[in-house]
Scaffold this motif. Structure first.
Motif, mmCIF file in Angstrom:
data_model
loop_
_atom_site.group_PDB
_atom_site.id
_atom_site.type_symbol
_atom_site.label_atom_id
_atom_site.label_comp_id
_atom_site.label_asym_id
_atom_site.label_seq_id
_atom_site.Cartn_x
_atom_site.Cartn_y
_atom_site.Cartn_z
ATOM 1 N N UNK A 2 -19.105 21.820 3.424
ATOM 2 C CA UNK A 2 -19.639 20.647 2.822
ATOM 3 C C UNK A 2 -18.389 19.597 3.079
ATOM 4 N N UNK A 3 -17.327 19.672 3.316
ATOM 5 C CA UNK A 3 -16.318 18.836 3.586
ATOM 6 C C UNK A 3 -16.447 18.210 5.027
ATOM 7 N N UNK A 4 -16.966 18.800 5.853
ATOM 8 C CA UNK A 4 -17.142 18.274 7.106
ATOM 9 C C UNK A 4 -18.440 17.461 7.133
ATOM 10 N N UNK A 5 -19.338 17.866 6.461
ATOM 11 C CA UNK A 5 -20.416 16.742 6.295
ATOM 12 C C UNK A 5 -20.133 15.621 5.556
ATOM 13 N N UNK A 6 -19.073 15.622 4.556
ATOM 14 C CA UNK A 6 -18.646 14.326 4.027
ATOM 15 C C UNK A 6 -17.846 13.503 5.037
ATOM 16 N N UNK A 7 -17.254 14.173 5.667
ATOM 17 C CA UNK A 7 -16.494 13.279 6.736
ATOM 18 C C UNK A 7 -17.190 12.617 7.957
ATOM 19 N N UNK A 8 -18.139 13.429 8.395
ATOM 20 C CA UNK A 8 -19.174 12.830 9.053
ATOM 21 C C UNK A 8 -20.033 11.452 8.449
ATOM 22 N N UNK A 9 -20.512 11.761 7.356
ATOM 23 C CA UNK A 9 -21.073 10.664 6.681
ATOM 24 C C UNK A 9 -20.248 9.412 6.297
ATOM 25 N N UNK A 10 -19.026 9.599 6.124
ATOM 26 C CA UNK A 10 -18.050 8.581 5.879
ATOM 27 C C UNK A 10 -17.751 8.139 7.427
ATOM 28 N N UNK A 11 -17.839 8.933 8.372
ATOM 29 C CA UNK A 11 -17.804 8.413 9.808
ATOM 30 C C UNK A 11 -18.806 7.212 10.253
ATOM 31 N N UNK A 12 -19.990 7.948 9.887
ATOM 32 C CA UNK A 12 -21.260 7.208 10.175
ATOM 33 C C UNK A 12 -21.529 5.904 9.226
ATOM 34 N N UNK A 13 -21.034 5.965 8.213
ATOM 35 C CA UNK A 13 -21.207 4.576 7.128
ATOM 36 C C UNK A 13 -19.891 3.852 7.656
ATOM 37 N N UNK A 14 -18.748 4.082 8.221
ATOM 38 C CA UNK A 14 -17.966 3.216 8.818
ATOM 39 C C UNK A 14 -18.474 2.652 9.885
ATOM 40 N N UNK A 15 -18.890 3.318 10.974
ATOM 41 C CA UNK A 15 -19.465 2.538 12.068
ATOM 42 C C UNK A 15 -20.601 1.699 11.656
ATOM 43 N N UNK A 16 -21.359 2.008 10.825
ATOM 44 C CA UNK A 16 -22.264 0.917 10.390
ATOM 45 C C UNK A 16 -22.009 -0.131 9.996
ATOM 46 N N UNK A 17 -20.950 0.007 8.963
ATOM 47 C CA UNK A 17 -20.165 -1.399 8.379
ATOM 48 C C UNK A 17 -19.572 -2.148 9.471
#
Length: 138
Positions: A2-17
């Motif tokens: 679950x933690x890896x998924x959150x890190x990946x989601x955070x990374x994708x949102x950071x790239x989008x921003x």
């Protein structure tokens, strides 16, 4: 897991921003049309803000006789500048219309997904088609 998924989601949102922030602060959308009328006739018609109604409420802010017209265009809260350039091509006139303006954050999102071009481009085309139809009737 679950933690890896959150890190990946955070990374994708950071790239989008980052991609949204990197969008330009201004935009320019343009179209051209060749109109079957001479430059003086097209210039006289193009100075009428009513021909630019597909873009919004327009008013002439500057012009150079038989060469260029600059219009202030207001559509809702957005304000832009339309530059209409005329060039003779024999008995016809090549008309270039470029609409420019500033991008807000919402506009940057629209640009990121290509929506500015998809919505503003056809409006410019309608305005040019109306100008062409008016010139054919005159």
């Amino acid at each position: 897991m679950f933690g890896v998924g959150l890190v990946l989601l955070y990374f994708v949102l950071a790239l989008l921003a980052a991609a949204l922030i990197m969008q330009p602060d201004s935009y320019a959308v343009g179209r051209s049309a060749t109109i079957a009328a001479d430059v003086p006739r097209v210039f006289a018609m193009a100075r009428d803000p009513a021909h630019w109604a597909p873009l919004g409420a327009a008013s002439v802010v500057d012009s150079t006789l038989d060469e260029r017209i600059m219009l202030r265009v207001v559509c809702g809260p957005a304000e832009s500048l339309a530059t209409v350039s005329l060039r003779p091509e024999g008995a016809r006139t090549l008309v270039d219309c470029v609409v420019t303006g500033r991008n807000s954050l919402v506009d940057k999102v629209r640009n990121f997904f290509g929506l500015r071009e998809k919505t503003l481009g056809p409006k410019i085309e309608r305005a040019l088609a109306g100008l062409s139809a008016s010139a054919a009737q005159a």
